[in-house]
Design an enzyme around this catalytic site. Sequence first.
Site, PDB file in Angstrom:
ATOM      1  N   ASP A   1       0.809  -1.227   0.000  1.00 12.27           N
ATOM      2  CA  ASP A   1       0.000   0.000   0.000  1.00 12.27           C
ATOM      3  C   ASP A   1       0.840   1.274   0.000  1.00 12.27           C
ATOM      4  O   ASP A   1       0.424   2.306   0.538  1.00 12.27           O
ATOM      5  CB  ASP A   1      -0.966   0.028   1.207  1.00 12.27           C
ATOM      6  CG  ASP A   1      -1.913  -1.161   1.193  1.00 12.27           C
ATOM      7  OD1 ASP A   1      -2.248  -1.636   0.097  1.00 12.27           O
ATOM      8  OD2 ASP A   1      -2.309  -1.612   2.289  1.00 12.27           O
TER       9      ASP A   1
ATOM     10  N   LYS B   1       1.973   2.182  -5.065  1.00  9.61           N
ATOM     11  CA  LYS B   1       2.575   1.662  -6.310  1.00  9.61           C
ATOM     12  C   LYS B   1       1.650   1.933  -7.488  1.00  9.61           C
ATOM     13  O   LYS B   1       2.085   2.279  -8.581  1.00  9.61           O
ATOM     14  CB  LYS B   1       2.816   0.146  -6.187  1.00  9.61           C
ATOM     15  CG  LYS B   1       3.752  -0.232  -5.059  1.00  9.61           C
ATOM     16  CD  LYS B   1       3.834  -1.729  -4.874  1.00  9.61           C
ATOM     17  CE  LYS B   1       2.566  -2.372  -4.337  1.00  9.61           C
ATOM     18  NZ  LYS B   1       2.205  -1.985  -2.963  1.00  9.61           N
TER      19      LYS B   1
ATOM     20  N   GLY C   1      -4.401  -4.435  -3.836  1.00  8.01           N
ATOM     21  CA  GLY C   1      -5.429  -3.430  -4.119  1.00  8.01           C
ATOM     22  C   GLY C   1      -4.706  -2.145  -4.464  1.00  8.01           C
ATOM     23  O   GLY C   1      -4.110  -1.522  -3.597  1.00  8.01           O
ATOM     24  N   HIS C   2      -4.683  -1.811  -5.741  1.00  9.99           N
ATOM     25  CA  HIS C   2      -3.932  -0.636  -6.193  1.00  9.99           C
ATOM     26  C   HIS C   2      -4.911   0.453  -6.633  1.00  9.99           C
ATOM     27  O   HIS C   2      -5.697   0.249  -7.552  1.00  9.99           O
ATOM     28  CB  HIS C   2      -2.997  -1.017  -7.352  1.00  9.99           C
ATOM     29  CG  HIS C   2      -1.935  -2.000  -6.951  1.00  9.99           C
ATOM     30  ND1 HIS C   2      -0.979  -2.470  -7.807  1.00  9.99           N
ATOM     31  CD2 HIS C   2      -1.682  -2.596  -5.761  1.00  9.99           C
ATOM     32  CE1 HIS C   2      -0.188  -3.319  -7.166  1.00  9.99           C
ATOM     33  NE2 HIS C   2      -0.599  -3.412  -5.928  1.00  9.99           N
TER      34      HIS C   2
ATOM     35  N   GLN D   1       2.135  -6.030  -3.309  1.00 10.96           N
ATOM     36  CA  GLN D   1       2.598  -6.115  -1.923  1.00 10.96           C
ATOM     37  C   GLN D   1       3.889  -5.298  -1.730  1.00 10.96           C
ATOM     38  O   GLN D   1       4.139  -4.378  -2.499  1.00 10.96           O
ATOM     39  CB  GLN D   1       2.791  -7.577  -1.483  1.00 10.96           C
ATOM     40  CG  GLN D   1       1.491  -8.344  -1.299  1.00 10.96           C
ATOM     41  CD  GLN D   1       0.883  -8.848  -2.600  1.00 10.96           C
ATOM     42  OE1 GLN D   1       1.542  -9.504  -3.386  1.00 10.96           O
ATOM     43  NE2 GLN D   1      -0.369  -8.552  -2.812  1.00 10.96           N
TER      44      GLN D   1
HETATM   45  P1  GDP Z   1      -0.692   0.343  -3.561  1.00 11.41           P
HETATM   46  O1  GDP Z   1      -1.296  -0.921  -3.118  1.00 11.41           O
HETATM   47  O2  GDP Z   1       0.783   0.410  -3.292  1.00 11.41           O
HETATM   48  O3  GDP Z   1      -0.992   0.704  -4.986  1.00 11.41           O
HETATM   49  O4  GDP Z   1      -1.326   1.500  -2.647  1.00 11.41           O
HETATM   50  P2  GDP Z   1      -2.900   1.642  -2.311  1.00 11.41           P
HETATM   51  O5  GDP Z   1      -3.580   2.149  -3.510  1.00 11.41           O
HETATM   52  O6  GDP Z   1      -3.419   0.416  -1.668  1.00 11.41           O
HETATM   53  O7  GDP Z   1      -2.846   2.731  -1.164  1.00 11.41           O
HETATM   54  C1  GDP Z   1      -2.377   4.034  -1.377  1.00 11.41           C
HETATM   55  C2  GDP Z   1      -3.521   5.032  -1.059  1.00 11.41           C
HETATM   56  O8  GDP Z   1      -3.013   6.335  -0.920  1.00 11.41           O
HETATM   57  C3  GDP Z   1      -4.545   5.115  -2.192  1.00 11.41           C
HETATM   58  O9  GDP Z   1      -5.805   5.356  -1.620  1.00 11.41           O
HETATM   59  C4  GDP Z   1      -4.081   6.328  -2.994  1.00 11.41           C
HETATM   60  O10 GDP Z   1      -5.135   6.972  -3.697  1.00 11.41           O
HETATM   61  C5  GDP Z   1      -3.559   7.222  -1.905  1.00 11.41           C
HETATM   62  N1  GDP Z   1      -2.427   8.072  -2.291  1.00 11.41           N
HETATM   63  C6  GDP Z   1      -1.465   7.826  -3.206  1.00 11.41           C
HETATM   64  N2  GDP Z   1      -0.520   8.789  -3.184  1.00 11.41           N
HETATM   65  C7  GDP Z   1      -0.908   9.685  -2.246  1.00 11.41           C
HETATM   66  C8  GDP Z   1      -0.344  10.901  -1.736  1.00 11.41           C
HETATM   67  O11 GDP Z   1       0.740  11.335  -2.120  1.00 11.41           O
HETATM   68  N3  GDP Z   1      -1.039  11.544  -0.746  1.00 11.41           N
HETATM   69  C9  GDP Z   1      -2.227  11.084  -0.271  1.00 11.41           C
HETATM   70  N4  GDP Z   1      -2.822  11.782   0.685  1.00 11.41           N
HETATM   71  N5  GDP Z   1      -2.788   9.934  -0.723  1.00 11.41           N
HETATM   72  C10 GDP Z   1      -2.124   9.236  -1.682  1.00 11.41           C
HETATM   73  P1  IMO Z   2      -0.781  -4.156  -2.283  1.00 14.96           P
HETATM   74  O1  IMO Z   2      -0.334  -4.718  -3.602  1.00 14.96           O
HETATM   75  C1  IMO Z   2      -0.923  -4.472   2.079  1.00 14.96           C
HETATM   76  C2  IMO Z   2      -0.855  -8.520   3.752  1.00 14.96           C
HETATM   77  C3  IMO Z   2      -2.098  -8.990   4.486  1.00 14.96           C
HETATM   78  C4  IMO Z   2      -1.467  -9.939   5.492  1.00 14.96           C
HETATM   79  C5  IMO Z   2      -0.340 -10.579   4.695  1.00 14.96           C
HETATM   80  C6  IMO Z   2      -0.695 -11.919   4.067  1.00 14.96           C
HETATM   81  O2  IMO Z   2      -2.078  -3.456  -2.329  1.00 14.96           O
HETATM   82  O3  IMO Z   2       0.316  -3.354  -1.658  1.00 14.96           O
HETATM   83  P2  IMO Z   2      -2.206 -12.610   2.012  1.00 14.96           P
HETATM   84  O4  IMO Z   2      -3.640 -12.349   1.742  1.00 14.96           O
HETATM   85  O5  IMO Z   2      -1.278 -12.072   0.982  1.00 14.96           O
HETATM   86  O6  IMO Z   2      -1.909 -14.043   2.292  1.00 14.96           O
HETATM   87  O7  IMO Z   2      -1.926 -11.813   3.374  1.00 14.96           O
HETATM   88  O8  IMO Z   2      -0.017  -9.671   3.664  1.00 14.96           O
HETATM   89  N1  IMO Z   2      -1.077  -8.049   2.369  1.00 14.96           N
HETATM   90  C7  IMO Z   2      -1.052  -6.754   2.020  1.00 14.96           C
HETATM   91  N2  IMO Z   2      -0.916  -5.640   2.754  1.00 14.96           N
HETATM   92  N3  IMO Z   2      -0.991  -4.390   0.731  1.00 14.96           N
HETATM   93  C8  IMO Z   2      -1.097  -5.496  -0.035  1.00 14.96           C
HETATM   94  O9  IMO Z   2      -1.062  -5.463  -1.389  1.00 14.96           O
HETATM   95  C9  IMO Z   2      -1.175  -6.750   0.621  1.00 14.96           C
HETATM   96  N4  IMO Z   2      -1.302  -8.026   0.172  1.00 14.96           N
HETATM   97  C10 IMO Z   2      -1.228  -8.801   1.260  1.00 14.96           C
HETATM   98  O10 IMO Z   2      -2.766  -7.917   5.098  1.00 14.96           O
HETATM   99  O11 IMO Z   2      -0.882  -9.210   6.550  1.00 14.96           O
HETATM  100 MG    MG Z   3      -2.823  -1.627  -1.853  1.00 18.61          MG
END
Ligand code: GDP
Ligand code: IMO
Ligand code: MG
Length: 427
Positions: free
Chosen positions: A13, A16, A40-41, A223
């Site tokens: 999270d 990416k 979840g991106h 991840q």
């Molecule tokens: P990923 O899994 O690495 O793609 O990250 P996620 O999408 O799960 O989580 C990142 C969250 O932060 C998302 O809700 C984005 O919309 C939000 N986000 C991304 N960059 C920024 C930033 O620079 N500032 C803020 N406030 N939110 C951001």
């Molecule tokens: P993105 O790509 C954050 C965490 C779960 C748990 C551990 C194992 O959005 O960054 P799993 O379901 O993979 O067997 O769970 O890894 N986890 C993540 N945490 N971002 C993710 O993906 C994750 N994918 C798995 O919360 O701790």
């Molecule tokens: Mg994510």
Amino acid sequence: MSVTAVVGLQWGDEAKGKVVDLLSQQADIVARFNGGDNAGHTVVNPYGTFKVRLTPNGFSNPKTICVIGPGVVVNLATLVDEIAMIQRSGIDLSDRLWVSPRCNVVMPYHPMMEGIYEQAKGAASTGTTRRGMGPVYADKASYNGIQLSDLADESQFAEKLHVQLALKNPFFAAFGLPLMDFETVYREKLEQFSRVHNAVREPFGLIQEALAKGASIVLEGAQGALLDNNWGTYPFCTASITLAGGATAGLGVAPRWIGRVIGVTKAYTTRVGSGPMPTELKDEFGEILQKEGQEYGTVTGRARRCGWFDADLVRFTAQLNGATELALTKLDVLDTLPTIKICVGYHPDYNGERLWHYWEGDALWLEACRPVYIEMEGWRQSTKGVRDFDRLPRQAQAYVRKVEELVRVPASLVSVGPGRDETIQRA
Ligand code: GDP
Ligand code: IMO
Ligand code: MG
């Protein structure tokens, strides 16, 4: 060389998705190489806000080919829904998606098995996303997996499914759970497969041709390095290889092609699920980070644990990935804080003499460690509208420079908001 890997340097999270979406504007191919719909991106771009779990984040550019490589495990229900969601928003993906027939399929028994494992471990459970990742990768490693190519051959699929249900059903029975019905699973998977089968074609040739031509390819990691199955906080980790090196096996892109590795890291730390997190804050600062950063899991909706930036961890994961640059995200979330701490190493409870590092211990050891901090002055003003590094408040510039110095990698990108344009590009 124009192959760029985008990987998470923390516990996932890190944003990416946002970074890949930004790069996808110039990318010929965006490819996923690991994980499944546990990812979840989120991207916020001119087409809207999207939360994708499997589809590579090149879908918004009509010129970009989206590839799902053999290292990814595919939940067909998720893929079908996601393609429909993207098409509904007016983006045509039909000819641009290539899913390797070598991908293992997440079967309905995988999340069920995971539920049993998690429950049995009780307080020591991993806190997974319940997407069946552990069991599906275990089946893959023990030659019990079902690949997408098996679904293209109905009798082959039937044969394999019979064997797997004969193995799995006694396990469910032992735990008092209902047995899986062959006909139901068989029909459901074939129906889902029929909706995506046009996209199921081996992307290897396409990628090799693109490499030879010097095309621009972005490898989208899922991840983060601290969830990696080898190097993460095992057993509080995920089942796949989350590192830039994982792209070579997970996609068939040899190491020599990967010229650029962007390590994505938040300006603080978050974690969903169980396991050690030395800089976790359970006070008002943790609440500020969670509220300002909207730190709730994309897949499960769980509140993410929040804490200070851990430079010891990120230096380690930058080395592990060979990060050539950092994308430092969510800097704006720190905007209101009067002071900000950065962890520079640990003192284990049994030896406070020197600074210790993540790689010297295991998950239990890390749990017992005390983080050692340096303190920086906050900037207490909004950075959201800033697009030029020199226009950031002096203290924010100092913070970014300190992160670069401690991690030993330059930050080519600083993100100050979720939108594609809310970005400071320095390269
Ligand atoms: P990923 O899994 O690495 O793609 O990250 P996620 O999408 O799960 O989580 C990142 C969250 O932060 C998302 O809700 C984005 O919309 C939000 N986000 C991304 N960059 C920024 C930033 O620079 N500032 C803020 N406030 N939110 C951001
Ligand atoms: P993105 O790509 C954050 C965490 C779960 C748990 C551990 C194992 O959005 O960054 P799993 O379901 O993979 O067997 O769970 O890894 N986890 C993540 N945490 N971002 C993710 O993906 C994750 N994918 C798995 O919360 O701790
Ligand atoms: Mg994510």
